[in-house]
Design an enzyme around this catalytic site. Structure first.
Site: not given
Length: 103
Positions: A39, A62, A70-71, A99
């Site tokens: 952040y 969002n 946003c994750h 990912e």
DNA sequence: AGGTTGACCACGG
DNA sequence: GCCGTGGCCAACC
């Protein structure tokens, strides 16, 4: 269909969001797959290094949840932070794991 | 116009 | 590892 920057911009303006929040979300869109930012780093990217708290407020709003990653935004101490999309923090962790962004 | 809230940070015990 | 405290900023009421 891929979400372009211009398209996201008009959607967000249409929602009546502030410029600050728009900048946060646009910056979030640029995060490459397989990477995470904090952040605080995100706040720095938009030119307000101390607004990391407000960054959280923006991400929560969002309106393009699945398309804006946003994750990929986590806390400075390495833990995940919160996540308001369905599935919550658990889902966030599993997506990042898929990912290869985290262990 | 002023107070509260929150997907935070840093530091200390 | 947990919890409390002070600080930061923008959004919301």
């Amino acid at each position: 269909m891929a979400l372009t920057r211009d398209r996201a911009l008009s959607i967000m303006k249409n929602k009546g969001m502030s410029e600050f929040q728009i900048k946060v979300l646009l910056a979030t869109m640029r995060i490459p797959k397989g990477e995470v930012v904090t952040y605080k780093e995100l706040a720095k990217m938009i030119g307000k290094p101390k607004a990391y708290r407000a960054v959280g407020t923006a991400l929560k709003n969002n309106p393009l949840a699945p398309q804006i990653p946003c994750h990929r935004v986590v806390k400075s101490d390495g833990t995940l932070g919160n996540y308001s999309a369905p599935g919550g923090t658990k889902k966030k962790r599993s997506m990042l794991r898929a990912e290869g962004a985290i262990k």
